[in-house]
Design an enzyme around this catalytic site. Structure first.
Site, PDB file in Angstrom:
ATOM      1  N   ASP A  11      86.104   9.098 -69.466  1.00  0.00           N
ATOM      2  CA  ASP A  11      86.109   7.691 -69.847  1.00  0.00           C
ATOM      3  C   ASP A  11      85.250   6.745 -69.084  1.00  0.00           C
ATOM      4  O   ASP A  11      85.721   6.357 -68.030  1.00  0.00           O
ATOM      5  CB  ASP A  11      87.450   7.279 -70.410  1.00  0.00           C
ATOM      6  CG  ASP A  11      87.314   6.001 -71.209  1.00  0.00           C
ATOM      7  OD1 ASP A  11      86.261   5.507 -71.427  1.00  0.00           O
ATOM      8  OD2 ASP A  11      88.312   5.526 -71.595  1.00  0.00           O
ATOM      9  N   GLY A  33      82.165   5.217 -81.083  1.00  0.00           N
ATOM     10  CA  GLY A  33      81.713   5.911 -80.009  1.00  0.00           C
ATOM     11  C   GLY A  33      82.007   5.075 -78.711  1.00  0.00           C
ATOM     12  O   GLY A  33      83.051   4.354 -78.587  1.00  0.00           O
ATOM     13  N   VAL A  34      81.097   5.370 -77.901  1.00  0.00           N
ATOM     14  CA  VAL A  34      81.434   4.621 -76.493  1.00  0.00           C
ATOM     15  C   VAL A  34      81.249   3.218 -76.482  1.00  0.00           C
ATOM     16  O   VAL A  34      81.976   2.205 -75.853  1.00  0.00           O
ATOM     17  CB  VAL A  34      80.284   5.205 -75.462  1.00  0.00           C
ATOM     18  CG1 VAL A  34      78.879   4.665 -75.851  1.00  0.00           C
ATOM     19  CG2 VAL A  34      80.618   4.729 -74.127  1.00  0.00           C
ATOM     20  N   ASP A  35      80.435   2.691 -77.564  1.00  0.00           N
ATOM     21  CA  ASP A  35      80.263   1.163 -77.594  1.00  0.00           C
ATOM     22  C   ASP A  35      81.739   0.650 -78.209  1.00  0.00           C
ATOM     23  O   ASP A  35      82.249  -0.428 -77.594  1.00  0.00           O
ATOM     24  CB  ASP A  35      79.380   0.940 -78.944  1.00  0.00           C
ATOM     25  CG  ASP A  35      78.712  -0.413 -79.027  1.00  0.00           C
ATOM     26  OD1 ASP A  35      79.064  -1.354 -78.346  1.00  0.00           O
ATOM     27  OD2 ASP A  35      77.996  -0.712 -80.074  1.00  0.00           O
ATOM     28  N   SER A 122      72.639   8.228 -77.368  1.00  0.00           N
ATOM     29  CA  SER A 122      71.903   8.780 -78.433  1.00  0.00           C
ATOM     30  C   SER A 122      72.480  10.056 -78.976  1.00  0.00           C
ATOM     31  O   SER A 122      72.288  10.625 -80.174  1.00  0.00           O
ATOM     32  CB  SER A 122      70.258   8.800 -78.434  1.00  0.00           C
ATOM     33  OG  SER A 122      69.763   7.560 -78.601  1.00  0.00           O
ATOM     34  N   GLY A 124      75.619  11.040 -80.085  1.00  0.00           N
ATOM     35  CA  GLY A 124      76.784  10.963 -80.854  1.00  0.00           C
ATOM     36  C   GLY A 124      76.385  10.736 -82.082  1.00  0.00           C
ATOM     37  O   GLY A 124      75.532  11.501 -82.579  1.00  0.00           O
ATOM     38  N   VAL A 125      76.389   9.345 -82.615  1.00  0.00           N
ATOM     39  CA  VAL A 125      76.107   8.821 -83.831  1.00  0.00           C
ATOM     40  C   VAL A 125      74.643   9.311 -84.335  1.00  0.00           C
ATOM     41  O   VAL A 125      74.433   9.502 -85.295  1.00  0.00           O
ATOM     42  CB  VAL A 125      76.789   7.515 -84.039  1.00  0.00           C
ATOM     43  CG1 VAL A 125      76.215   6.816 -85.242  1.00  0.00           C
ATOM     44  CG2 VAL A 125      78.164   7.417 -83.993  1.00  0.00           C
ATOM     45  N   TYR A 126      73.875   8.842 -83.070  1.00  0.00           N
ATOM     46  CA  TYR A 126      72.556   8.860 -83.416  1.00  0.00           C
ATOM     47  C   TYR A 126      71.782  10.171 -83.461  1.00  0.00           C
ATOM     48  O   TYR A 126      70.511  10.312 -83.542  1.00  0.00           O
ATOM     49  CB  TYR A 126      71.859   7.981 -82.267  1.00  0.00           C
ATOM     50  CG  TYR A 126      71.893   6.651 -82.844  1.00  0.00           C
ATOM     51  CD1 TYR A 126      72.611   6.042 -83.515  1.00  0.00           C
ATOM     52  CD2 TYR A 126      71.276   5.481 -81.681  1.00  0.00           C
ATOM     53  CE1 TYR A 126      72.883   4.623 -83.970  1.00  0.00           C
ATOM     54  CE2 TYR A 126      71.447   4.080 -82.169  1.00  0.00           C
ATOM     55  CZ  TYR A 126      72.070   3.696 -82.941  1.00  0.00           C
ATOM     56  OH  TYR A 126      72.191   2.296 -83.380  1.00  0.00           O
TER      57      TYR A 126
HETATM   58  N1  AR6 Z   1      83.020   7.239 -72.278  1.00  0.00           N
HETATM   59  C1  AR6 Z   1      81.970   8.118 -72.126  1.00  0.00           C
HETATM   60  N2  AR6 Z   1      81.254   8.589 -73.180  1.00  0.00           N
HETATM   61  C2  AR6 Z   1      81.879   8.461 -74.386  1.00  0.00           C
HETATM   62  C3  AR6 Z   1      82.913   7.658 -74.702  1.00  0.00           C
HETATM   63  C4  AR6 Z   1      83.635   7.114 -73.623  1.00  0.00           C
HETATM   64  N3  AR6 Z   1      84.633   6.359 -73.636  1.00  0.00           N
HETATM   65  N4  AR6 Z   1      83.006   7.424 -76.002  1.00  0.00           N
HETATM   66  C5  AR6 Z   1      82.318   8.305 -76.672  1.00  0.00           C
HETATM   67  N5  AR6 Z   1      81.384   8.637 -75.610  1.00  0.00           N
HETATM   68  P1  AR6 Z   1      77.804   7.202 -79.227  1.00  0.00           P
HETATM   69  P2  AR6 Z   1      74.693   7.005 -79.856  1.00  0.00           P
HETATM   70  C6  AR6 Z   1      80.169   9.596 -75.732  1.00  0.00           C
HETATM   71  O1  AR6 Z   1      78.167   7.919 -80.680  1.00  0.00           O
HETATM   72  O2  AR6 Z   1      74.827   8.210 -80.350  1.00  0.00           O
HETATM   73  C7  AR6 Z   1      77.698   3.100 -81.984  1.00  0.00           C
HETATM   74  O3  AR6 Z   1      78.552   2.929 -82.948  1.00  0.00           O
HETATM   75  C8  AR6 Z   1      79.747  10.480 -76.992  1.00  0.00           C
HETATM   76  O4  AR6 Z   1      80.765  11.801 -76.927  1.00  0.00           O
HETATM   77  O5  AR6 Z   1      78.594   6.349 -79.001  1.00  0.00           O
HETATM   78  O6  AR6 Z   1      74.039   6.371 -78.961  1.00  0.00           O
HETATM   79  C9  AR6 Z   1      76.706   2.195 -81.676  1.00  0.00           C
HETATM   80  O7  AR6 Z   1      77.370   0.981 -82.036  1.00  0.00           O
HETATM   81  C10 AR6 Z   1      78.478  10.937 -76.978  1.00  0.00           C
HETATM   82  O8  AR6 Z   1      78.146  12.034 -76.007  1.00  0.00           O
HETATM   83  O9  AR6 Z   1      76.336   6.469 -79.241  1.00  0.00           O
HETATM   84  C11 AR6 Z   1      75.546   2.508 -82.332  1.00  0.00           C
HETATM   85  O10 AR6 Z   1      75.462   2.124 -83.614  1.00  0.00           O
HETATM   86  C12 AR6 Z   1      77.761   9.419 -76.341  1.00  0.00           C
HETATM   87  O11 AR6 Z   1      78.877   8.800 -75.946  1.00  0.00           O
HETATM   88  C13 AR6 Z   1      75.509   4.008 -82.088  1.00  0.00           C
HETATM   89  O12 AR6 Z   1      77.131   4.290 -82.034  1.00  0.00           O
HETATM   90  C14 AR6 Z   1      77.095   8.628 -77.141  1.00  0.00           C
HETATM   91  O13 AR6 Z   1      77.447   8.909 -78.341  1.00  0.00           O
HETATM   92  C15 AR6 Z   1      74.881   4.578 -81.136  1.00  0.00           C
HETATM   93  O14 AR6 Z   1      74.983   5.937 -81.289  1.00  0.00           O
END
Ligand code: AR6
Length: 171
Positions: A11, A33-35, A122, A124-126
């Site tokens: 994390d 997600g991470v945000d 990018s 995850g959700v993206y």
């Molecule tokens: N620590 C490290 N990595 C993490 C954590 C954490 N606590 N939680 C999730 N991840 P994403 P994106 C990983 O979806 O694709 C948001 O809603 C996750 O497994 O967080 O860039 C924003 O507001 C994945 O591998 O980001 C944007 O709207 C990685 O972080 C949108 O999502 C990125 O996934 C951005 O999408």
């Protein structure tokens, strides 16, 4: 692997380093997600800091980055960047993802940061394909570190096993 690059699983919000990178959206509005994890751990002061950037410059375009304070996080700062949403690969997604990494590194260099950590932007959700995203991330960071003394160290924080395996094998 460069001695200045490490891969870990876990994390990103737990790291006590100069800055952690947030995979944000252009509105800096928070999300999942991470945000979501970063905003939860940082507390409401982070959303206020993002809101003032939004008022000042209307958010953060894809591929760019902005720095804020880190609220209750153990890290000293948060660098918010916006990766591209994957469509079909023909909409400049690889170039924009690379640019997102480089924009964060430019802030770290400017501030002479010792250590910063990236999530897998990018992927995850993206919806960016993970193997290609890992290759772009590693290539952008390795190239930058070759030519710059700051940041001294970069940590790739992989949250899921697939990303951790991809990074370990590609490095
Ligand atoms: N620590 C490290 N990595 C993490 C954590 C954490 N606590 N939680 C999730 N991840 P994403 P994106 C990983 O979806 O694709 C948001 O809603 C996750 O497994 O967080 O860039 C924003 O507001 C994945 O591998 O980001 C944007 O709207 C990685 O972080 C949108 O999502 C990125 O996934 C951005 O999408």
């Amino acid at each position: 692997m460069s001695e200045r690059i490490t891969v870990m699983t876990g994390d990103i919000t737990t790291l006590k380093i100069d800055a952690i990178v947030n995979a944000a959206n252009s509105a800096l509005a928070g999300g999942g997600g991470v945000d979501g994890a970063i905003h939860r751990a940082a507390g409401p002061a982070l959303a206020s800091a993002c809101a003032s950037i939004r008022r000042r410059q209307g958010g953060c375009p894809v591929g760019q980055a902005v720095k804020t304070m880190a609220g209750n996080l153990p890290a000293r700062a948060v660098i918010h960047t916006v990766g591209p949403i994957w469509r079909d690969g023909g909409q400049h997604e690889p170039r924009l993802l690379r640019q997102a990494y480089l924009s964060c590194l430019a802030i770290a260099r400017q501030e002479r940061m010792k250590t910063i950590a990236f999530p897998n932007i990018s992927t995850g959700v993206y919806g960016f394909p993970k193997a290609q995203a890992a290759q772009i991330a590693i290539d952008a960071v390795s190239g930058f570190l070759k030519n710059n003394p700051w940041p001294e160290n970069v940590i790739f924080v992989c949250f899921d096993r697939e990303n951790a395996q991809l990074y370990r094998s590609q490095l």
